[in-house]
Write a protein that holds these residues in place. Structure first.
Motif, PDB file in Angstrom:
ATOM      1  N   GLY A  60       3.687 -15.148  46.891  1.00  0.00           N
ATOM      2  CA  GLY A  60       4.543 -14.262  46.115  1.00  0.00           C
ATOM      3  C   GLY A  60       4.896 -14.781  44.745  1.00  0.00           C
ATOM      4  N   SER A  61       4.256 -15.869  44.319  1.00  0.00           N
ATOM      5  CA  SER A  61       4.569 -16.428  43.002  1.00  0.00           C
ATOM      6  C   SER A  61       3.858 -15.700  41.868  1.00  0.00           C
ATOM      7  CB  SER A  61       4.200 -17.916  42.963  1.00  0.00           C
ATOM      8  OG  SER A  61       2.801 -18.098  43.209  1.00  0.00           O
ATOM      9  N   GLY A  62       2.881 -14.823  42.214  1.00  0.00           N
ATOM     10  CA  GLY A  62       2.209 -14.031  41.180  1.00  0.00           C
ATOM     11  C   GLY A  62       0.776 -14.428  40.917  1.00  0.00           C
ATOM     12  N   LYS A  63       0.176 -15.229  41.814  1.00  0.00           N
ATOM     13  CA  LYS A  63      -1.181 -15.730  41.559  1.00  0.00           C
ATOM     14  C   LYS A  63      -2.203 -14.576  41.515  1.00  0.00           C
ATOM     15  CE  LYS A  63      -1.322 -18.452  45.122  1.00  0.00           C
ATOM     16  NZ  LYS A  63      -0.023 -18.071  45.701  1.00  0.00           N
ATOM     17  N   THR A  64      -2.165 -13.692  42.516  1.00  0.00           N
ATOM     18  CA  THR A  64      -3.136 -12.594  42.548  1.00  0.00           C
ATOM     19  C   THR A  64      -2.888 -11.620  41.411  1.00  0.00           C
ATOM     20  OG1 THR A  64      -3.451 -12.800  44.941  1.00  0.00           O
ATOM     21  CG2 THR A  64      -4.035 -10.700  43.942  1.00  0.00           C
ATOM     22  N   THR A  65      -1.625 -11.407  41.055  1.00  0.00           N
ATOM     23  CA  THR A  65      -1.330 -10.542  39.902  1.00  0.00           C
ATOM     24  C   THR A  65      -1.905 -11.142  38.633  1.00  0.00           C
ATOM     25  OG1 THR A  65       0.699  -9.765  40.962  1.00  0.00           O
ATOM     26  CG2 THR A  65       0.509  -9.430  38.587  1.00  0.00           C
ATOM     27  N   LEU A  66      -1.785 -12.454  38.493  1.00  0.00           N
ATOM     28  CA  LEU A  66      -2.391 -13.131  37.343  1.00  0.00           C
ATOM     29  C   LEU A  66      -3.898 -12.911  37.333  1.00  0.00           C
ATOM     30  CD1 LEU A  66      -2.504 -15.134  34.988  1.00  0.00           C
ATOM     31  CD2 LEU A  66      -2.495 -16.989  36.667  1.00  0.00           C
ATOM     32  N   ALA A  67      -4.535 -12.987  38.516  1.00  0.00           N
ATOM     33  CA  ALA A  67      -5.978 -12.773  38.587  1.00  0.00           C
ATOM     34  C   ALA A  67      -6.344 -11.356  38.135  1.00  0.00           C
ATOM     35  CB  ALA A  67      -6.460 -13.007  40.017  1.00  0.00           C
ATOM     36  N   LYS A  68      -5.546 -10.373  38.514  1.00  0.00           N
ATOM     37  CA  LYS A  68      -5.836  -8.986  38.124  1.00  0.00           C
ATOM     38  C   LYS A  68      -5.584  -8.763  36.634  1.00  0.00           C
ATOM     39  CE  LYS A  68      -4.950  -7.135  42.752  1.00  0.00           C
ATOM     40  NZ  LYS A  68      -4.064  -6.301  43.592  1.00  0.00           N
ATOM     41  N   LEU A  69      -4.602  -9.428  36.085  1.00  0.00           N
ATOM     42  CA  LEU A  69      -4.381  -9.344  34.634  1.00  0.00           C
ATOM     43  C   LEU A  69      -5.526 -10.004  33.884  1.00  0.00           C
ATOM     44  CD1 LEU A  69      -0.575 -10.200  34.485  1.00  0.00           C
ATOM     45  CD2 LEU A  69      -1.604  -8.065  33.697  1.00  0.00           C
ATOM     46  N   LEU A  70      -5.959 -11.163  34.382  1.00  0.00           N
ATOM     47  CA  LEU A  70      -7.038 -11.892  33.717  1.00  0.00           C
ATOM     48  C   LEU A  70      -8.322 -11.073  33.700  1.00  0.00           C
ATOM     49  CD1 LEU A  70      -8.344 -14.403  32.475  1.00  0.00           C
ATOM     50  CD2 LEU A  70      -8.631 -15.291  34.803  1.00  0.00           C
ATOM     51  N   THR A  71      -8.660 -10.433  34.823  1.00  0.00           N
ATOM     52  CA  THR A  71      -9.907  -9.673  34.908  1.00  0.00           C
ATOM     53  C   THR A  71      -9.803  -8.278  34.293  1.00  0.00           C
ATOM     54  OG1 THR A  71      -9.249  -9.003  37.142  1.00  0.00           O
ATOM     55  CG2 THR A  71     -10.735 -10.887  36.952  1.00  0.00           C
ATOM     56  N   GLY A  72      -8.625  -7.910  33.798  1.00  0.00           N
ATOM     57  CA  GLY A  72      -8.470  -6.604  33.166  1.00  0.00           C
ATOM     58  C   GLY A  72      -8.203  -5.477  34.133  1.00  0.00           C
ATOM     59  N   LEU A  73      -7.985  -5.791  35.423  1.00  0.00           N
ATOM     60  CA  LEU A  73      -7.689  -4.735  36.401  1.00  0.00           C
ATOM     61  C   LEU A  73      -6.261  -4.223  36.254  1.00  0.00           C
ATOM     62  CD1 LEU A  73      -9.459  -6.249  39.533  1.00  0.00           C
ATOM     63  CD2 LEU A  73     -10.281  -4.439  38.025  1.00  0.00           C
ATOM     64  N   TYR A  74      -5.336  -5.098  35.874  1.00  0.00           N
ATOM     65  CA  TYR A  74      -3.983  -4.693  35.509  1.00  0.00           C
ATOM     66  C   TYR A  74      -3.848  -4.794  34.000  1.00  0.00           C
ATOM     67  CZ  TYR A  74      -2.022  -4.823  40.278  1.00  0.00           C
ATOM     68  OH  TYR A  74      -1.724  -4.590  41.591  1.00  0.00           O
ATOM     69  N   LEU A  75      -3.076  -3.896  33.437  1.00  0.00           N
ATOM     70  CA  LEU A  75      -2.844  -3.913  32.001  1.00  0.00           C
ATOM     71  C   LEU A  75      -1.500  -4.589  31.725  1.00  0.00           C
ATOM     72  CD1 LEU A  75      -3.916  -0.249  31.149  1.00  0.00           C
ATOM     73  CD2 LEU A  75      -5.330  -2.271  31.525  1.00  0.00           C
ATOM     74  N   PRO A  76      -1.432  -5.430  30.720  1.00  0.00           N
ATOM     75  CA  PRO A  76      -0.145  -6.059  30.391  1.00  0.00           C
ATOM     76  C   PRO A  76       0.881  -5.008  29.982  1.00  0.00           C
ATOM     77  CG  PRO A  76      -1.976  -7.157  29.263  1.00  0.00           C
ATOM     78  CD  PRO A  76      -2.516  -5.884  29.838  1.00  0.00           C
ATOM     79  N   GLU A  77       2.094  -5.147  30.502  1.00  0.00           N
ATOM     80  CA  GLU A  77       3.172  -4.261  30.060  1.00  0.00           C
ATOM     81  C   GLU A  77       3.742  -4.731  28.731  1.00  0.00           C
ATOM     82  OE1 GLU A  77       5.819  -4.253  33.357  1.00  0.00           O
ATOM     83  OE2 GLU A  77       4.526  -2.964  34.576  1.00  0.00           O
ATOM     84  N   LYS A  78       3.662  -6.020  28.510  1.00  0.00           N
ATOM     85  CA  LYS A  78       4.021  -6.598  27.222  1.00  0.00           C
ATOM     86  C   LYS A  78       2.980  -7.654  26.894  1.00  0.00           C
ATOM     87  CE  LYS A  78       9.036  -5.971  27.677  1.00  0.00           C
ATOM     88  NZ  LYS A  78      10.347  -6.668  27.724  1.00  0.00           N
ATOM     89  N   GLY A  79       2.854  -7.969  25.625  1.00  0.00           N
ATOM     90  CA  GLY A  79       1.879  -8.953  25.209  1.00  0.00           C
ATOM     91  C   GLY A  79       0.472  -8.391  25.203  1.00  0.00           C
ATOM     92  N   ALA A  80      -0.503  -9.268  25.035  1.00  0.00           N
ATOM     93  CA  ALA A  80      -1.892  -8.835  24.925  1.00  0.00           C
ATOM     94  C   ALA A  80      -2.831  -9.961  25.318  1.00  0.00           C
ATOM     95  CB  ALA A  80      -2.198  -8.380  23.498  1.00  0.00           C
ATOM     96  N   VAL A  81      -4.056  -9.559  25.677  1.00  0.00           N
ATOM     97  CA  VAL A  81      -5.138 -10.500  25.962  1.00  0.00           C
ATOM     98  C   VAL A  81      -6.099 -10.451  24.782  1.00  0.00           C
ATOM     99  CG1 VAL A  81      -7.010 -11.122  27.527  1.00  0.00           C
ATOM    100  CG2 VAL A  81      -4.890 -10.113  28.437  1.00  0.00           C
ATOM    101  N   HIS A  82      -6.500 -11.621  24.296  1.00  0.00           N
ATOM    102  CA  HIS A  82      -7.417 -11.695  23.164  1.00  0.00           C
ATOM    103  C   HIS A  82      -8.663 -12.490  23.551  1.00  0.00           C
ATOM    104  CE1 HIS A  82      -3.678 -10.674  21.085  1.00  0.00           C
ATOM    105  NE2 HIS A  82      -4.409 -10.297  20.038  1.00  0.00           N
ATOM    106  N   VAL A  83      -9.800 -12.046  23.057  1.00  0.00           N
ATOM    107  CA  VAL A  83     -11.054 -12.784  23.190  1.00  0.00           C
ATOM    108  C   VAL A  83     -11.523 -13.153  21.791  1.00  0.00           C
ATOM    109  CG1 VAL A  83     -13.439 -12.728  23.969  1.00  0.00           C
ATOM    110  CG2 VAL A  83     -11.674 -11.581  25.314  1.00  0.00           C
ATOM    111  N   ASP A  84     -11.525 -14.448  21.501  1.00  0.00           N
ATOM    112  CA  ASP A  84     -11.913 -14.944  20.167  1.00  0.00           C
ATOM    113  C   ASP A  84     -11.134 -14.217  19.070  1.00  0.00           C
ATOM    114  OD1 ASP A  84     -13.726 -16.586  21.433  1.00  0.00           O
ATOM    115  OD2 ASP A  84     -15.401 -15.191  21.187  1.00  0.00           O
ATOM    116  N   GLY A  85      -9.844 -13.968  19.342  1.00  0.00           N
ATOM    117  CA  GLY A  85      -8.978 -13.333  18.355  1.00  0.00           C
ATOM    118  C   GLY A  85      -8.976 -11.819  18.387  1.00  0.00           C
ATOM    119  N   THR A  86      -9.864 -11.198  19.161  1.00  0.00           N
ATOM    120  CA  THR A  86      -9.918  -9.740  19.250  1.00  0.00           C
ATOM    121  C   THR A  86      -9.085  -9.261  20.431  1.00  0.00           C
ATOM    122  OG1 THR A  86     -12.141  -9.682  18.295  1.00  0.00           O
ATOM    123  CG2 THR A  86     -11.417  -7.730  19.528  1.00  0.00           C
TER     124      THR A  86
END
Length: 543
Positions: A367-393
């Motif tokens: 329940g610490s959020g590990k699987t949620t982190l995995a879904k955010l990392l893979t783009g399955l969940y969308l960030p409610e705040k902040g953003a994911v960048h690839v090489d600045g994009t």
């Protein structure tokens, strides 16, 4: 009826053609009665034109009825395909959180049952049109024979329709309640099929979940269905009663009030009997059409839930290609889960970077959020705040598919596909056989027609097959969510010391969610999650 409107919007031309054929068939059938009466009223020879008219009406009735039903059969199958395709596209196009919120049982109920209920009801629509045309022509004929009888028949028809609508509103309410219970039944069915082993081991739990709880839901479903269908049957009986009463009035009271020849009375009664017979065919379809209306409203509700959340599938954007990326960066990424009583669990804000050729472990309590982190990392969940960048994009909706295409993942609740279709084509079968040998599965599984010969294996072996498909995908970023949890010590050692090292040497980025602290030294970095917050620790390899 909503079903008429939906078909007009989705399949206007074939549906209208089928309805026209039904109307022609109904009109020809009613005209057939007039020709029969005309033939019976002749004392001498029957003229040739009457014979040919009789034959033509018989042929027209049979031909147009066959055409109408054939068109509707074709339409119903196409309708099933299109409606299921729309549901599937909605599921695959909607955000994952929306799909999870609706729930598998509800979506499966719409795909497997509601669509079939609607398709089964489609052949009843031509019957309704046939009967309507039949009644109209009969009323016109009776207006010629006896305006008084025609007026009485028209009043009886209007009264029958009003009674049906009164019953139908009440019946639909109960059929709608039955449909809600059906979703709960599907939840029970899923629990029983997926939890068979656990239920077999625990008699009390089996009796509670697969006995009392299931029986209560089934009884509620049965009760609402019986009431709803009985109400429609009552509507059918009431409609018949109105016309039988009209026939009784014609036979026993009309001659007292209106001067009418025996011939006119006979013709009128015969026409009414044909009308009752035609309406009887329609009335048998009314419960089916009622269930179809409820099913259609439920499907539209599911589609509204899926489509109102927005679509994630966008056409590829030229230049949106992340091959050869150098860094994936989280900048203030936050995601929240609402709780049942208003509280919420918040993951983040997260700020850290992933790089190729690096093995990163994510650890933490349940329940610490590990699987949620995995879904955010893979783009399955969308960030409610902040953003994911690839090489600045920044990753936006326009390039999210290209971003997701960088990942191969084996989640803790993974699904194992039997087919290898869609994986890279080059020597796919041969590579699969190579990994089967390496994962020690070649004695149980083979590749036959681009498919695994079986997936009926232990959970650990199924995870090895899932790992095989991830290897075949050959993406730049690998994610393993508790992959080693179901493996024996030999394969745990193999996974952590050989497979992860091999991926690192191939310059793949690797994220491993794990509780195996004896292998933490394998990681280049270790990230610990505590109540949704992140703490990064250097390992011996990273120092």
């Amino acid at each position: 009826m909503g079903l008429f409107g939906y078909l007009l919007r989705s399949s206007r031309r074939p549906f209208l053609l089928a309805l026209v054929a039904s109307v022609v068939s109904g009109g020809a059938g009613a005209s057939f009665i007039a020709v029969v009466n005309a033939a019976l009223g002749r004392a001498g020879d029957v003229p040739a034109w009457l014979v040919w008219t009789f034959a033509g009406l018989c042929l027209a009735t049979v031909t147009t009825r066959f055409l109408s039903q054939n068109l509707l059969f074709r339409l119903s199958q196409g309708f099933i395909q299109r409606l299921r395709r729309r549901l599937i596209d909605g599921i695959l196009g909607a955000p994952l959180r929306t799909v999870e919120k609706i729930g598998t049982p509800r979506l499966y109920s719409a795909l497997s049952d509601d669509v079939v209920v609607i398709a089964d009801a489609l052949p009843g629509l031509p019957m309704v049109c046939f009967s309507a045309a039949f009644v109209v022509v009969c009323l016109v004929y009776m207006a010629v024979v006896s305006p008084a009888v025609a007026l009485a028949s028209l009043v009886a028809t209007a009264l029958g329709v009003a009674v049906y609508r009164l019953f139908a509103r009440y019946g639909l309410r109960h059929l709608g309640a039955a449909r809600e219970e059906q979703d709960r039944l599907f939840e029970h069915f899923r629990a029983i099929t997926e939890g068979t082993k656990e239920l077999k081991l625990d008699r009390r739990r089996r009796e509670a979940l697969a006995g009392d709880a299931l029986d209560a839901t089934a009884a509620s479903y049965r009760r609402s269905s019986v009431v709803g269908l009985s109400v429609f049957e009552g509507a059918a009986g009431s409609g018949q009663a109105v016309f039988f009463a009209l026939i009784g009035v014609l036979l026993f009271l009309f001659p007292l009030w209106v001067a009418m020849s025996t011939r006119t009375l006979t013709d009128s009664v015969m026409v009414l009997l044909f009308m009752v017979s035609s309406l009887q065919g329609v009335l048998t379809w009314l419960p089916v059409l009622g269930r179809a209306s409820v099913a259609l409203s439920k499907i539209e509700e599911r589609l509204e839930q899926l489509e109102s959340a927005g679509r994630e599938n966008h056409p590829p954007v030229p230049g949106a290609d992340f091959d050869g990326w150098r860094s994936v960066e989280f900048r203030g990424v936050t995601h929240a889960y609402p709780g049942a009583t208003g509280e919420e669990f918040v993951l983040g804000p997260l700020d850290f970077t992933f790089r190729p050729g690096e093995v990163l472990f994510v650890v933490g309590g349940n329940g610490s959020g590990k699987t949620t982190l995995a879904k955010l990392l893979t783009g399955l969940y969308l960030p409610e705040k902040g953003a994911v960048h690839v090489d600045g994009t920044e990753i936006t909706a326009a390039c999210r598919d290209a971003y997701r295409a960088q990942f191969s993942a084996v989640f803790s609740d993974f699904f194992l596909f039997e087919s290898l279709a869609g994986l890279p084509d080059t020597d796919r079968a041969e590579k699969a056989r190579h990994y089967l040998r390496r994962l020690q599965l070649d004695h149980k599984v083979s590749i036959v027609d681009d498919r695994f010969s079986t997936t009926a294996l232990s959970q650990g072996q199924r995870k090895r097959l899932a790992l095989l498909t991830a290897y075949l995908a050959d993406r730049s970023f690998y994610l393993f969510d508790e992959w080693a949890a179901d493996q024996d010590p030999v394969f745990k050692e193999f996974f952590y010391t050989e497979l992860l090292t091999e991926l690192k040497e191939r310059n793949k980025a690797v994220v491993v969610i794990s509780h195996d602290d004896q292998y933490f030294h394998v990681a280049d970095r270790l990230v610990r999650l505590d109540y949704g917050r992140i703490r990064e620790e250097e390992t011996s390899r990273g120092r």
